[in-house]
Motif scaffolding. Sequence first.
Motif, PDB file in Angstrom:
ATOM      1  N   GLU A 145       0.825  -1.220   0.000  1.00 49.69           N
ATOM      2  CA  GLU A 145       0.000   0.000   0.000  1.00 49.69           C
ATOM      3  C   GLU A 145       0.860   1.272   0.000  1.00 49.69           C
ATOM      4  O   GLU A 145       0.453   2.298  -0.532  1.00 49.69           O
ATOM      5  CB  GLU A 145      -0.929  -0.001   1.220  1.00 49.69           C
ATOM      6  N   ARG A 146       2.037   1.182   0.595  1.00 51.23           N
ATOM      7  CA  ARG A 146       2.897   2.373   0.658  1.00 51.23           C
ATOM      8  C   ARG A 146       3.777   2.513  -0.576  1.00 51.23           C
ATOM      9  O   ARG A 146       4.474   3.517  -0.720  1.00 51.23           O
ATOM     10  CB  ARG A 146       3.763   2.320   1.915  1.00 51.23           C
ATOM     11  N   SER A 147       3.773   1.524  -1.478  1.00 53.50           N
ATOM     12  CA  SER A 147       4.608   1.597  -2.680  1.00 53.50           C
ATOM     13  C   SER A 147       3.951   2.514  -3.702  1.00 53.50           C
ATOM     14  O   SER A 147       2.724   2.542  -3.811  1.00 53.50           O
ATOM     15  CB  SER A 147       4.764   0.207  -3.313  1.00 53.50           C
ATOM     16  N   PRO A 148       4.774   3.265  -4.480  1.00 50.56           N
ATOM     17  CA  PRO A 148       4.189   4.108  -5.527  1.00 50.56           C
ATOM     18  C   PRO A 148       3.608   3.221  -6.627  1.00 50.56           C
ATOM     19  O   PRO A 148       4.271   2.288  -7.075  1.00 50.56           O
ATOM     20  CB  PRO A 148       5.400   4.905  -6.031  1.00 50.56           C
ATOM     21  N   ARG A 149       2.358   3.507  -7.017  1.00 52.60           N
ATOM     22  CA  ARG A 149       1.743   2.741  -8.114  1.00 52.60           C
ATOM     23  C   ARG A 149       2.536   2.934  -9.390  1.00 52.60           C
ATOM     24  O   ARG A 149       3.073   4.010  -9.593  1.00 52.60           O
ATOM     25  CB  ARG A 149       0.304   3.226  -8.337  1.00 52.60           C
ATOM     26  N   PRO A 150       2.685   1.965 -10.266  1.00 48.47           N
ATOM     27  CA  PRO A 150       2.033   0.650 -10.230  1.00 48.47           C
ATOM     28  C   PRO A 150       2.933  -0.409  -9.611  1.00 48.47           C
ATOM     29  O   PRO A 150       2.791  -1.582  -9.919  1.00 48.47           O
ATOM     30  CB  PRO A 150       1.828   0.372 -11.719  1.00 48.47           C
ATOM     31  N   PHE A 151       3.837  -0.008  -8.709  1.00 44.49           N
ATOM     32  CA  PHE A 151       4.829  -0.966  -8.205  1.00 44.49           C
ATOM     33  C   PHE A 151       4.452  -1.505  -6.824  1.00 44.49           C
ATOM     34  O   PHE A 151       3.634  -0.921  -6.119  1.00 44.49           O
ATOM     35  CB  PHE A 151       6.211  -0.301  -8.141  1.00 44.49           C
ATOM     36  N   ALA A 152       5.096  -2.603  -6.469  1.00 45.24           N
ATOM     37  CA  ALA A 152       5.046  -3.128  -5.098  1.00 45.24           C
ATOM     38  C   ALA A 152       6.488  -3.430  -4.722  1.00 45.24           C
ATOM     39  O   ALA A 152       7.144  -4.249  -5.374  1.00 45.24           O
ATOM     40  CB  ALA A 152       4.193  -4.387  -5.030  1.00 45.24           C
ATOM     41  N   MET A 153       6.992  -2.711  -3.746  1.00 44.81           N
ATOM     42  CA  MET A 153       8.390  -2.857  -3.361  1.00 44.81           C
ATOM     43  C   MET A 153       8.567  -4.110  -2.495  1.00 44.81           C
ATOM     44  O   MET A 153       8.072  -4.169  -1.361  1.00 44.81           O
ATOM     45  CB  MET A 153       8.877  -1.623  -2.580  1.00 44.81           C
ATOM     46  N   ALA A 154       9.263  -5.093  -3.073  1.00 44.04           N
ATOM     47  CA  ALA A 154       9.485  -6.358  -2.349  1.00 44.04           C
ATOM     48  C   ALA A 154      10.843  -6.290  -1.665  1.00 44.04           C
ATOM     49  O   ALA A 154      11.865  -6.705  -2.213  1.00 44.04           O
ATOM     50  CB  ALA A 154       9.407  -7.531  -3.322  1.00 44.04           C
ATOM     51  N   LEU A 155      10.832  -5.742  -0.465  1.00 40.17           N
ATOM     52  CA  LEU A 155      12.069  -5.574   0.298  1.00 40.17           C
ATOM     53  C   LEU A 155      12.640  -6.937   0.658  1.00 40.17           C
ATOM     54  O   LEU A 155      11.926  -7.778   1.214  1.00 40.17           O
ATOM     55  CB  LEU A 155      11.716  -4.788   1.562  1.00 40.17           C
ATOM     56  N   ARG A 156      13.933  -7.148   0.314  1.00 41.20           N
ATOM     57  CA  ARG A 156      14.576  -8.414   0.673  1.00 41.20           C
ATOM     58  C   ARG A 156      14.982  -8.342   2.139  1.00 41.20           C
ATOM     59  O   ARG A 156      15.956  -7.706   2.479  1.00 41.20           O
ATOM     60  CB  ARG A 156      15.817  -8.656  -0.200  1.00 41.20           C
ATOM     61  N   MET A 157      14.177  -8.958   2.968  1.00 46.78           N
ATOM     62  CA  MET A 157      14.423  -8.822   4.403  1.00 46.78           C
ATOM     63  C   MET A 157      14.116 -10.136   5.093  1.00 46.78           C
ATOM     64  O   MET A 157      13.055 -10.724   4.847  1.00 46.78           O
ATOM     65  CB  MET A 157      13.493  -7.699   4.900  1.00 46.78           C
ATOM     66  N   ARG A 158      15.026 -10.615   5.941  1.00 46.96           N
ATOM     67  CA  ARG A 158      14.759 -11.835   6.708  1.00 46.96           C
ATOM     68  C   ARG A 158      13.935 -11.475   7.926  1.00 46.96           C
ATOM     69  O   ARG A 158      14.321 -10.619   8.722  1.00 46.96           O
ATOM     70  CB  ARG A 158      16.067 -12.479   7.172  1.00 46.96           C
TER      71      ARG A 158
ATOM     72  N   ARG B  74      -2.560  -5.938  -9.902  1.00 45.10           N
ATOM     73  CA  ARG B  74      -1.723  -5.847 -11.116  1.00 45.10           C
ATOM     74  C   ARG B  74      -0.425  -5.107 -10.829  1.00 45.10           C
ATOM     75  O   ARG B  74       0.297  -4.745 -11.758  1.00 45.10           O
ATOM     76  CB  ARG B  74      -2.505  -5.128 -12.216  1.00 45.10           C
ATOM     77  N   ARG B  75      -0.135  -4.860  -9.575  1.00 41.58           N
ATOM     78  CA  ARG B  75       1.113  -4.159  -9.249  1.00 41.58           C
ATOM     79  C   ARG B  75       2.316  -4.967  -9.727  1.00 41.58           C
ATOM     80  O   ARG B  75       2.311  -6.199  -9.689  1.00 41.58           O
ATOM     81  CB  ARG B  75       1.215  -3.959  -7.740  1.00 41.58           C
ATOM     82  N   ILE B  76       3.337  -4.255 -10.147  1.00 46.36           N
ATOM     83  CA  ILE B  76       4.573  -4.882 -10.616  1.00 46.36           C
ATOM     84  C   ILE B  76       5.516  -5.002  -9.417  1.00 46.36           C
ATOM     85  O   ILE B  76       5.860  -3.991  -8.790  1.00 46.36           O
ATOM     86  CB  ILE B  76       5.216  -4.023 -11.722  1.00 46.36           C
ATOM     87  N   VAL B  77       5.878  -6.243  -9.126  1.00 47.74           N
ATOM     88  CA  VAL B  77       6.704  -6.476  -7.943  1.00 47.74           C
ATOM     89  C   VAL B  77       8.168  -6.174  -8.268  1.00 47.74           C
ATOM     90  O   VAL B  77       8.726  -6.707  -9.226  1.00 47.74           O
ATOM     91  CB  VAL B  77       6.541  -7.925  -7.445  1.00 47.74           C
ATOM     92  N   VAL B  78       8.773  -5.290  -7.489  1.00 50.13           N
ATOM     93  CA  VAL B  78      10.167  -4.894  -7.705  1.00 50.13           C
ATOM     94  C   VAL B  78      11.001  -5.344  -6.505  1.00 50.13           C
ATOM     95  O   VAL B  78      10.778  -4.863  -5.391  1.00 50.13           O
ATOM     96  CB  VAL B  78      10.288  -3.354  -7.830  1.00 50.13           C
ATOM     97  N   PRO B  79      11.941  -6.284  -6.717  1.00 55.83           N
ATOM     98  CA  PRO B  79      12.787  -6.681  -5.593  1.00 55.83           C
ATOM     99  C   PRO B  79      13.689  -5.523  -5.174  1.00 55.83           C
ATOM    100  O   PRO B  79      14.297  -4.881  -6.027  1.00 55.83           O
ATOM    101  CB  PRO B  79      13.632  -7.839  -6.156  1.00 55.83           C
ATOM    102  N   VAL B  80      13.725  -5.222  -3.882  1.00 51.13           N
ATOM    103  CA  VAL B  80      14.537  -4.120  -3.376  1.00 51.13           C
ATOM    104  C   VAL B  80      15.480  -4.670  -2.303  1.00 51.13           C
ATOM    105  O   VAL B  80      15.019  -5.070  -1.232  1.00 51.13           O
ATOM    106  CB  VAL B  80      13.645  -3.016  -2.762  1.00 51.13           C
ATOM    107  N   PRO B  81      16.784  -4.715  -2.609  1.00 51.43           N
ATOM    108  CA  PRO B  81      17.714  -5.187  -1.577  1.00 51.43           C
ATOM    109  C   PRO B  81      17.839  -4.149  -0.470  1.00 51.43           C
ATOM    110  O   PRO B  81      17.681  -2.954  -0.725  1.00 51.43           O
ATOM    111  CB  PRO B  81      19.038  -5.353  -2.331  1.00 51.43           C
TER     112      PRO B  81
END
Length: 247
Positions: A143-156, A206-213
């Motif tokens: 929800e906090r990611s800028p559309r049309p993205f979804a920030m997939a934070l790489r986090m354990r 339909r958000r585009i998932v973006v891996p974010v290290p």
Amino acid sequence: MSTNIAVAGGTGLVGAMVVEEVRRAGATPVVIARSRGIDLTTGAGLAEALGGVDAVIDASNVDTLRAKRSVAFFEAATGRLLAAGVAAGVRHHVALSIVGCDRVDLPYYLGKRRQEELVVTGPVPWSVLRATQFHEFAGQLVERSPRPFAMALRMRTQPVAAREVAAALVTAALGEPGGRLPDLGGPRPEDLGRMVRATVRARGSRRIVVPVPMAGRAGRQVTEGGLLPGAGATLGQVTFDDWLAGV
Ligand SMILES: NC(=O)c1ccc[n+]([C@@H]2O[C@H](COP(=O)([O-])OP(=O)(O)OC[C@H]3O[C@@H](n4cnc5c(N)ncnc54)[C@H](OP(=O)(O)O)[C@@H]3O)[C@@H](O)[C@H]2O)c1
């Protein structure tokens, strides 16, 4: 006579569940939130709200990733809650904190450290429950990611059901002040990036998932397991996948 439990942030994600758990336990919740006319940072309405309250559960939050705003909020809100609490004769202050907030140098965590410090050195007998990220955290990131993205934070992380955290907070509040309680985490470690992808899929989004290290020192600390619950932690029952499937 019924026990009155004030829930600071009682309209929020975990706070609303705390309010339900307070009722389920046969106690009476008093909701503290700006939308209820009570402001923790100015203290408006707080003294009246805490009249006759036995215990306070602090599940309030500020929507920021910045250190300055986080510290300013938690310092003001915790300070006001403790001062009004001692004046009202509150016998137990229960604060919700985050596992590893003292090990991982994320700017937001500076506010959580300040909150803990004020509670631990404060005038009201206390308990601090540190929980890991909620299963809902992945959705909050989307929800906090800028559309049309979804920030997939790489986090354990070892996420836990917010409902289980809410129940643990109420159990703590009804008991004696216990100081630092055992960490509360979920049943198993996960990659937050996978949780974000699964959340997007489950929502049919339909958000585009973006891996974010995660970069820098905090990234290293998280990779080394800085957010995972330590030995002696209490582990919840509900896995992320079960929670997502609505089990
Ligand atoms: N999310 C996670 O994964 C996670 C994991 C572990 C621990 N935690 C901790 O859990 C706590 C709650 O997080 P959350 O995500 O459930 O919070 P949230 O959904 O953002 O809710 C925040 C709550 O605080 C209230 N609030 C904010 N500013 C206020 C003010 N000035 N005066 C009175 N009330 C105020 C809000 O109500 P109004 O807007 O109406 O004021 C709302 O009820 C936080 O301390 C967080 O650090 C979170």
